[in-house]
Design a protein around this motif. Structure first.
Motif, mmCIF file in Angstrom:
data_model
loop_
_atom_site.group_PDB
_atom_site.id
_atom_site.type_symbol
_atom_site.label_atom_id
_atom_site.label_comp_id
_atom_site.label_asym_id
_atom_site.label_seq_id
_atom_site.Cartn_x
_atom_site.Cartn_y
_atom_site.Cartn_z
ATOM 1 N N THR A 127 0.816 -1.225 0.000
ATOM 2 C CA THR A 127 0.000 0.000 0.000
ATOM 3 C C THR A 127 0.844 1.269 0.000
ATOM 4 O O THR A 127 0.322 2.364 0.175
ATOM 5 C CB THR A 127 -0.922 0.014 1.228
ATOM 6 O OG1 THR A 127 -0.123 -0.132 2.411
ATOM 7 C CG2 THR A 127 -1.948 -1.104 1.148
ATOM 8 N N CYS B 214 -5.008 1.050 -7.311
ATOM 9 C CA CYS B 214 -5.383 0.445 -6.025
ATOM 10 C C CYS B 214 -6.563 1.180 -5.387
ATOM 11 O O CYS B 214 -7.419 0.557 -4.744
ATOM 12 C CB CYS B 214 -4.192 0.441 -5.074
ATOM 13 S SG CYS B 214 -2.969 -0.839 -5.449
ATOM 14 N N ASN C 285 -3.824 -0.586 7.701
ATOM 15 C CA ASN C 285 -4.378 -1.585 6.779
ATOM 16 C C ASN C 285 -4.767 -2.877 7.479
ATOM 17 O O ASN C 285 -5.289 -3.784 6.842
ATOM 18 C CB ASN C 285 -3.372 -1.847 5.655
ATOM 19 C CG ASN C 285 -3.365 -0.722 4.628
ATOM 20 O OD1 ASN C 285 -4.294 -0.571 3.844
ATOM 21 N ND2 ASN C 285 -2.320 0.092 4.666
ATOM 22 N N LEU D 31 -3.789 3.967 1.450
ATOM 23 C CA LEU D 31 -2.753 4.021 0.423
ATOM 24 C C LEU D 31 -1.899 5.260 0.671
ATOM 25 O O LEU D 31 -2.421 6.352 0.916
ATOM 26 C CB LEU D 31 -3.384 4.090 -0.965
ATOM 27 C CG LEU D 31 -4.437 3.010 -1.275
ATOM 28 C CD1 LEU D 31 -5.082 3.272 -2.622
ATOM 29 C CD2 LEU D 31 -3.791 1.619 -1.238
#
Length: 397
Positions: free
Chosen positions: A85, A101, A198, A205
C-alpha cells in the motif's frame, strides 16, 4: 536546474572516471567527507518558502550509491519497500499504481474516503529514529556511520538565509527534500503507519507524505483517520484533518468524483485534476507571454532561445512531460480540452509573430529563432535552456 548546478555536473563528468576513482579511494580509506550544501528558500505565493538543499555532485553520487545498496538489501526490501500500500520512492511503483489500487478499493466496497498529507513531512522526520529502523538491517558499523552523515544536512550559507534558516532540517530532525535518501528514510519510519491502518477494515494508500483512507462507511474512515493521527503523533508528526480543514484535506463519498495524487477518480474513469490542468495552462501562458515580451527585442529573444521556433519546441517539451505523467488517465475528453487550449494559444502566438515580421521583414530570421549563418553580429543562441523562473518555466540565462 540552475546554471551553477549544471556547470558543476558538466565539470564532474568531464573527468568522470578520475572523480569516481577519487571518491572510491576516500571511501575505502574512511576519509570521505560530505561537502556543505547550499540552502535556497524558494518563494511560493501564499505559502512559506520551499526549503531547497542543493548538494554537491560528490555528495549526490555517494548518496545515490548508498540508496542503491539499501534497496538491494533483501531484509530492507521485505520490511518496508515491499509494502503493497506504499508507492512513493519505490522501484517499479508510480502514481498510476496508487490510483489503480484506489479504484480497486472502491470497487471492493469502499464507499467513503478521506485524504490528507503529513505536515512538513521532510523537515519534521525524526531522523535518528528512522535511521535506527534502517540500521537494524545493517551490520557494518562504517556503513552505518556514512549513512548518518549522508542523511544529515549542513549548509554553507546559513547566515545568508536569515529568518528562513529555520525551514531547513539542520538538527536531529528532518531530511533534505530532494536528497535521494529522503524517501527511503520516510518509508522506513512509516512502516508501522502502513501496517496498522491496513489491519483495519479499510484501505490506506500512501505516496510518501500523501495518503488516502477508503472504507465501507463514514464512521469507519473517520475512526481510521483519527488512528492515523495518533500514530503520526508518536513520531512528532501531524496531518491535516479533512473534517476540520477542508482546504488541506478532502473527504466524501466515492460515488462522486474524488481527488488523489493530482488525479480525479470517477469510477472507472481517471483524469488529471482541475488544479493540475490549471497549473499547466498557467505555465503555458507564462512561457508564451515571456516569449512575446522578449521578442519585442528580437536580438535578445534570439540570443536567449525565446524566439518563435525555440519557444514552440520548449512548449512541446512541457506538454510531452506533462502528458507522460498522466498517460494512464482514461478520460480522453480532458486531453482534447487541453489540446484545444494549446491550439488557441499557438494560433494567437503565431499571429503575434506574423504581425511583428510583417511590420519589419528584416527581423524575420531573429524572430524565427532558427540558427542564422550571418546574424548581424548577434551572439548565437544558447544550446539549451539554463534556468527556471518561479513558475517552473525554463528560461535562458
Amino acid at each position: 536546474m540552475s546554471l551553477e548546478t549544471r556547470d558543476a555536473i558538466e565539470k564532474f563528468y568531464a573527468e568522470e572516471q578520475r572523480n569516481l576513482d577519487r571518491i572510491q579511494k576516500e571511501l575505502r580509506a574512511r576519509t570521505f567527507k560530505f561537502d556543505p550544501a547550499r540552502g535556497i528558500a524558494k518563494k511560493r505565493a501564499g505559502k512559506k518558502p520551499r526549503p531547497i538543499v542543493v548538494a554537491s555532485v560528490r555528495n549526490r553520487v555517494v548518496q545515490r550509491a548508498i540508496l542503491d545498496l539499501l534497496q538491494d538489501q533483501p531484509s530492507i526490501k521485505q520490511e518496508f519497500l515491499d509494502t503493497p500500500t506504499s508507492f512513493g520512492g519505490i522501484k517499479g511503483r508510480a502514481v498510476r499504481d496508487a490510483i489503480k489500487c484506489a479504484q480497486e478499493a472502491v470497487a471492493n466496497g469502499g464507499k467513503y474516503y478521506a485524504s490528507s498529507d503529513i505536515k512538513e513531512f521532510y523537515r519534521k522526520i525524526p531522523r535518528d529514529m528512522a535511521l535506527g529502523i534502517i540500521e537494524e538491517h545493517i551490520k557494518d558499523e562504517d556503513f552505518r556511520k556514512i549513512l548518518r552523515e549522508a542523511a544529515a544536512t549542513e549548509l554553507d550559507n546559513l547566515d545568508q538565509l536569515g529568518e528562513h534558516a529555520s525551514l531547513f532540517p539542520l538538527d536531529e530532525t528532518g531530511v533534505a527534500q530532494g536528497c535521494s535518501l529522503s524517501t527511503i528514510v520516510g518509508n522506513a519510519l512509516l512502516r508501522k503507519f502502513d501496517a496498522e491502518l491496513n489491519a483495519r477494515k479499510i484501505v490506506c494508500l500512501r505516496y510518501i507524505d500523501d495518503f488516502i483512507v477508503i472504507g465501507p462507511s463514514r464512521d469507519s474512515v473517520r475512526k481510521a483517520f483519527l488512528a492515523s493521527l495518533r500514530i503520526l503523533k508518536q513520531y512528532g508528526l501531524d496531518a491535516y484533518d479533512p473534517w476540520e480543514d477542508e482546504d488541506k484535506g478532502r473527504r466524501g463519498y466515492t460515488g462522486k468524483p474524488f481527488e488523489f495524487l493530482g488525479c480525479e477518480i470517477d469510477g472507472a474513469r481517471v483524469r488529471p485534476s482541475g488544479k493540475k490542468i490549471n497549473e499547466l495552462f498557467s505555465k503555458i501562458d507564462r512561457l508564451l507571454n515571456i516569449s512575446k515580451q522578449t521578442m519585442r527585442s528580437p536580438t535578445v529573444a534570439y540570443r536567449r532561445n525565446l524566439s518563435f521556433v525555440p519557444t514552440l519546441n520548449r512548449l512541446s517539451s512541457i506538454l510531452r512531460g506533462w502528458g507522460r505523467s498522466y498517460d494512464f488517465c482514461t478520460d480522453r475528453e480532458v486531453f482534447l480540452h487541453i489540446d484545444n487550449f494549446v491550439d488557441k494559444r499557438i494560433r494567437d502566438y503565431f499571429a503575434f509573430y506574423t504581425a511583428s515580421v510583417r511590420r519589419d521583414p528584416k527581423i524575420r530570421g531573429l524572430m524565427r529563432g532558427v540558427y542564422l549563418m550571418a546574424p548581424c553580429d548577434v551572439a548565437p543562441p544558447e544550446s539549451s535552456p539554463r534556468t527556471r523562473d518561479d513558475s517552473g518555466v525554463l528560461l535562458s540565462s
